[in-house]
Design a protein around this motif. Structure first.
Motif, PDB file in Angstrom:
ATOM      1  N   ALA A  25       4.228  22.086  -3.544  1.00  0.00           N
ATOM      2  CA  ALA A  25       3.079  22.359  -4.411  1.00  0.00           C
ATOM      3  C   ALA A  25       2.980  21.189  -5.377  1.00  0.00           C
ATOM      4  CB  ALA A  25       3.264  23.660  -5.170  1.00  0.00           C
ATOM      5  N   TRP A  26       1.761  20.723  -5.597  1.00  0.00           N
ATOM      6  CA  TRP A  26       1.537  19.490  -6.343  1.00  0.00           C
ATOM      7  C   TRP A  26       0.747  19.806  -7.617  1.00  0.00           C
ATOM      8  CZ3 TRP A  26       4.228  15.780  -3.907  1.00  0.00           C
ATOM      9  CH2 TRP A  26       4.499  15.977  -2.546  1.00  0.00           C
ATOM     10  N   SER A  27       1.310  19.453  -8.735  1.00  0.00           N
ATOM     11  CA  SER A  27       0.735  19.854 -10.024  1.00  0.00           C
ATOM     12  C   SER A  27       0.464  18.670 -10.942  1.00  0.00           C
ATOM     13  CB  SER A  27       1.699  20.804 -10.759  1.00  0.00           C
ATOM     14  OG  SER A  27       1.853  22.027 -10.086  1.00  0.00           O
ATOM     15  N   TRP A  28      -0.396  18.945 -11.916  1.00  0.00           N
ATOM     16  CA  TRP A  28      -0.567  18.061 -13.061  1.00  0.00           C
ATOM     17  C   TRP A  28      -0.141  18.828 -14.307  1.00  0.00           C
ATOM     18  CZ3 TRP A  28      -1.465  12.975 -12.910  1.00  0.00           C
ATOM     19  CH2 TRP A  28      -2.015  12.431 -11.737  1.00  0.00           C
ATOM     20  N   ILE A  29       0.593  18.143 -15.149  1.00  0.00           N
ATOM     21  CA  ILE A  29       1.124  18.708 -16.386  1.00  0.00           C
ATOM     22  C   ILE A  29       0.960  17.655 -17.470  1.00  0.00           C
ATOM     23  CG2 ILE A  29       3.249  19.503 -17.522  1.00  0.00           C
ATOM     24  CD1 ILE A  29       4.142  20.365 -14.601  1.00  0.00           C
ATOM     25  N   ARG A  30       0.632  18.092 -18.674  1.00  0.00           N
ATOM     26  CA  ARG A  30       0.449  17.116 -19.747  1.00  0.00           C
ATOM     27  C   ARG A  30       1.210  17.526 -20.991  1.00  0.00           C
ATOM     28  NH1 ARG A  30      -5.870  17.920 -21.785  1.00  0.00           N
ATOM     29  NH2 ARG A  30      -5.594  20.017 -22.662  1.00  0.00           N
ATOM     30  N   GLN A  31       1.418  16.545 -21.865  1.00  0.00           N
ATOM     31  CA  GLN A  31       2.091  16.797 -23.131  1.00  0.00           C
ATOM     32  C   GLN A  31       1.362  16.054 -24.240  1.00  0.00           C
ATOM     33  OE1 GLN A  31       6.288  15.755 -23.416  1.00  0.00           O
ATOM     34  NE2 GLN A  31       6.558  17.388 -24.924  1.00  0.00           N
ATOM     35  N   PRO A  32       0.587  16.786 -25.042  1.00  0.00           N
ATOM     36  CA  PRO A  32      -0.055  16.161 -26.203  1.00  0.00           C
ATOM     37  C   PRO A  32       0.988  15.720 -27.222  1.00  0.00           C
ATOM     38  CG  PRO A  32      -1.090  18.258 -25.642  1.00  0.00           C
ATOM     39  CD  PRO A  32       0.193  18.185 -24.890  1.00  0.00           C
ATOM     40  N   PRO A  33       0.656  14.770 -28.071  1.00  0.00           N
ATOM     41  CA  PRO A  33       1.627  14.301 -29.062  1.00  0.00           C
ATOM     42  C   PRO A  33       2.091  15.425 -29.971  1.00  0.00           C
ATOM     43  CG  PRO A  33      -0.573  13.421 -29.476  1.00  0.00           C
ATOM     44  CD  PRO A  33      -0.617  14.040 -28.149  1.00  0.00           C
TER      45      PRO A  33
ATOM     46  N   TRP B 201       0.856  23.090 -18.423  1.00  0.00           N
ATOM     47  CA  TRP B 201       0.513  23.047 -17.020  1.00  0.00           C
ATOM     48  C   TRP B 201      -0.991  23.085 -16.867  1.00  0.00           C
ATOM     49  CZ3 TRP B 201      -1.823  26.944 -13.963  1.00  0.00           C
ATOM     50  CH2 TRP B 201      -1.813  26.699 -12.586  1.00  0.00           C
ATOM     51  N   MET B 202      -1.539  22.168 -16.049  1.00  0.00           N
ATOM     52  CA  MET B 202      -2.985  22.060 -15.920  1.00  0.00           C
ATOM     53  C   MET B 202      -3.501  22.692 -14.628  1.00  0.00           C
ATOM     54  SD  MET B 202      -3.646  18.221 -17.311  1.00  0.00           S
ATOM     55  CE  MET B 202      -5.424  18.514 -17.451  1.00  0.00           C
ATOM     56  N   GLY B 203      -2.759  22.519 -13.562  1.00  0.00           N
ATOM     57  CA  GLY B 203      -3.217  23.064 -12.295  1.00  0.00           C
ATOM     58  C   GLY B 203      -2.327  22.621 -11.144  1.00  0.00           C
ATOM     59  N   VAL B 204      -2.575  23.230  -9.987  1.00  0.00           N
ATOM     60  CA  VAL B 204      -1.772  22.953  -8.796  1.00  0.00           C
ATOM     61  C   VAL B 204      -2.677  22.924  -7.581  1.00  0.00           C
ATOM     62  CG1 VAL B 204      -1.241  25.399  -8.441  1.00  0.00           C
ATOM     63  CG2 VAL B 204       0.298  23.643  -7.506  1.00  0.00           C
ATOM     64  N   ILE B 205      -2.294  22.076  -6.623  1.00  0.00           N
ATOM     65  CA  ILE B 205      -2.982  22.048  -5.337  1.00  0.00           C
ATOM     66  C   ILE B 205      -1.934  22.245  -4.255  1.00  0.00           C
ATOM     67  CG2 ILE B 205      -2.902  19.500  -5.193  1.00  0.00           C
ATOM     68  CD1 ILE B 205      -5.714  19.737  -3.788  1.00  0.00           C
ATOM     69  N   SER B 206      -2.262  23.139  -3.328  1.00  0.00           N
ATOM     70  CA  SER B 206      -1.269  23.490  -2.316  1.00  0.00           C
ATOM     71  C   SER B 206      -1.439  22.648  -1.058  1.00  0.00           C
ATOM     72  CB  SER B 206      -1.395  24.976  -1.975  1.00  0.00           C
ATOM     73  OG  SER B 206      -2.665  25.218  -1.380  1.00  0.00           O
ATOM     74  N   PHE B 207      -0.563  22.884  -0.102  1.00  0.00           N
ATOM     75  CA  PHE B 207      -0.565  22.097   1.128  1.00  0.00           C
ATOM     76  C   PHE B 207      -1.898  22.197   1.868  1.00  0.00           C
ATOM     77  CE2 PHE B 207      -0.361  25.208   4.585  1.00  0.00           C
ATOM     78  CZ  PHE B 207      -0.141  26.369   3.870  1.00  0.00           C
ATOM     79  N   ASP B 208      -2.574  23.352   1.727  1.00  0.00           N
ATOM     80  CA  ASP B 208      -3.828  23.565   2.450  1.00  0.00           C
ATOM     81  C   ASP B 208      -5.047  23.307   1.584  1.00  0.00           C
ATOM     82  OD1 ASP B 208      -3.682  27.239   2.320  1.00  0.00           O
ATOM     83  OD2 ASP B 208      -3.498  25.693   0.784  1.00  0.00           O
ATOM     84  N   GLY B 209      -4.828  22.714   0.427  1.00  0.00           N
ATOM     85  CA  GLY B 209      -5.953  22.305  -0.411  1.00  0.00           C
ATOM     86  C   GLY B 209      -6.425  23.347  -1.406  1.00  0.00           C
ATOM     87  N   ASN B 210      -5.816  24.533  -1.416  1.00  0.00           N
ATOM     88  CA  ASN B 210      -6.193  25.522  -2.423  1.00  0.00           C
ATOM     89  C   ASN B 210      -5.763  25.052  -3.815  1.00  0.00           C
ATOM     90  OD1 ASN B 210      -7.433  27.422  -0.746  1.00  0.00           O
ATOM     91  ND2 ASN B 210      -5.474  28.332  -0.202  1.00  0.00           N
ATOM     92  N   THR B 211      -6.592  25.349  -4.783  1.00  0.00           N
ATOM     93  CA  THR B 211      -6.302  24.921  -6.150  1.00  0.00           C
ATOM     94  C   THR B 211      -6.274  26.109  -7.103  1.00  0.00           C
ATOM     95  OG1 THR B 211      -8.658  24.473  -6.465  1.00  0.00           O
ATOM     96  CG2 THR B 211      -7.250  22.597  -5.907  1.00  0.00           C
ATOM     97  N   TYR B 212      -5.431  25.993  -8.115  1.00  0.00           N
ATOM     98  CA  TYR B 212      -5.316  27.005  -9.156  1.00  0.00           C
ATOM     99  C   TYR B 212      -5.180  26.258 -10.474  1.00  0.00           C
ATOM    100  CZ  TYR B 212      -4.165  29.672  -5.001  1.00  0.00           C
ATOM    101  OH  TYR B 212      -4.194  30.225  -3.738  1.00  0.00           O
ATOM    102  N   TYR B 213      -5.986  26.697 -11.457  1.00  0.00           N
ATOM    103  CA  TYR B 213      -6.036  25.956 -12.711  1.00  0.00           C
ATOM    104  C   TYR B 213      -5.640  26.833 -13.891  1.00  0.00           C
ATOM    105  CZ  TYR B 213      -8.915  22.864  -9.811  1.00  0.00           C
ATOM    106  OH  TYR B 213      -9.375  22.039  -8.804  1.00  0.00           O
ATOM    107  N   ASN B 214      -5.128  26.165 -14.929  1.00  0.00           N
ATOM    108  CA  ASN B 214      -4.914  26.817 -16.209  1.00  0.00           C
ATOM    109  C   ASN B 214      -6.264  27.367 -16.674  1.00  0.00           C
ATOM    110  OD1 ASN B 214      -4.670  27.256 -19.068  1.00  0.00           O
ATOM    111  ND2 ASN B 214      -2.911  25.873 -19.111  1.00  0.00           N
ATOM    112  N   SER B 215      -6.281  28.630 -17.018  1.00  0.00           N
ATOM    113  CA  SER B 215      -7.560  29.269 -17.363  1.00  0.00           C
ATOM    114  C   SER B 215      -8.232  28.607 -18.559  1.00  0.00           C
ATOM    115  CB  SER B 215      -7.343  30.756 -17.646  1.00  0.00           C
ATOM    116  OG  SER B 215      -6.416  30.933 -18.697  1.00  0.00           O
ATOM    117  N   SER B 216      -7.438  28.038 -19.442  1.00  0.00           N
ATOM    118  CA  SER B 216      -8.017  27.406 -20.628  1.00  0.00           C
ATOM    119  C   SER B 216      -8.687  26.072 -20.303  1.00  0.00           C
ATOM    120  CB  SER B 216      -6.942  27.195 -21.687  1.00  0.00           C
ATOM    121  OG  SER B 216      -5.997  26.223 -21.268  1.00  0.00           O
ATOM    122  N   LEU B 217      -8.408  25.524 -19.132  1.00  0.00           N
ATOM    123  CA  LEU B 217      -8.951  24.221 -18.736  1.00  0.00           C
ATOM    124  C   LEU B 217      -9.824  24.307 -17.489  1.00  0.00           C
ATOM    125  CD1 LEU B 217      -5.660  22.141 -19.137  1.00  0.00           C
ATOM    126  CD2 LEU B 217      -7.600  22.131 -20.708  1.00  0.00           C
ATOM    127  N   GLU B 218      -9.911  25.488 -16.913  1.00  0.00           N
ATOM    128  CA  GLU B 218     -10.491  25.639 -15.575  1.00  0.00           C
ATOM    129  C   GLU B 218     -11.916  25.095 -15.482  1.00  0.00           C
ATOM    130  OE1 GLU B 218     -10.181  29.564 -14.108  1.00  0.00           O
ATOM    131  OE2 GLU B 218     -10.691  28.986 -12.056  1.00  0.00           O
TER     132      GLU B 218
END
Length: 121
Positions: free
Chosen positions: A35-43, A49-66
């Protein structure tokens, strides 16, 4: 060993779209174990956690950023990407790409080194 490398502009203007790419080696973007994700850290803040994309292309996002987030992958290039629209100064952060690999009952986390993105005019 999975290796990840983030790339993209370090400076983005307010209201524009932030675009980052993660180049992967040692792992398969089409592999069901990943599972492949993006994660960020503000100063001065914790990891977000921002979101994830799975092997088959499905995506799931942090609801606050969706509403502003989109992720995609190009398996042939071994890359996955993040787009964050309508950025503000609050989107200034170090952005990390991440791979979660699970096989059986064992999981491993792999991180890119992170890339600083500053939102400023």
């Amino acid at each position: 060993q999975v290796r990840l490398q983030e790339s993209g502009p370090g400076l983005v203007k307010p209201s524009q779209t932030l675009s980052l790419t993660c180049t992967v080696s040692g792992g398969s973007l089409s592999g069901i174990e990943y599972a492949w994700s993006w994660i960020r850290q503000p100063p001065g803040k914790g990891l977000e956690w921002m979101g994830v994309i799975s092997f088959d292309g499905n995506t799931y996002y942090n609801s606050s950023l969706e509403s502003r987030t989109s992720m995609s992958k190009e398996t042939s290039k071994n890359q996955f990407s993040l787009q964050l629209s309508s950025v503000t100064a609050e989107d200034t952060a170090v952005y990390y790409c991440n791979a979660l690999y699970c096989s059986g009952d064992k999981c491993n986390n792999y991180w890119g080194q992170g890339t600083q993105v500053t939102v400023s005019s």
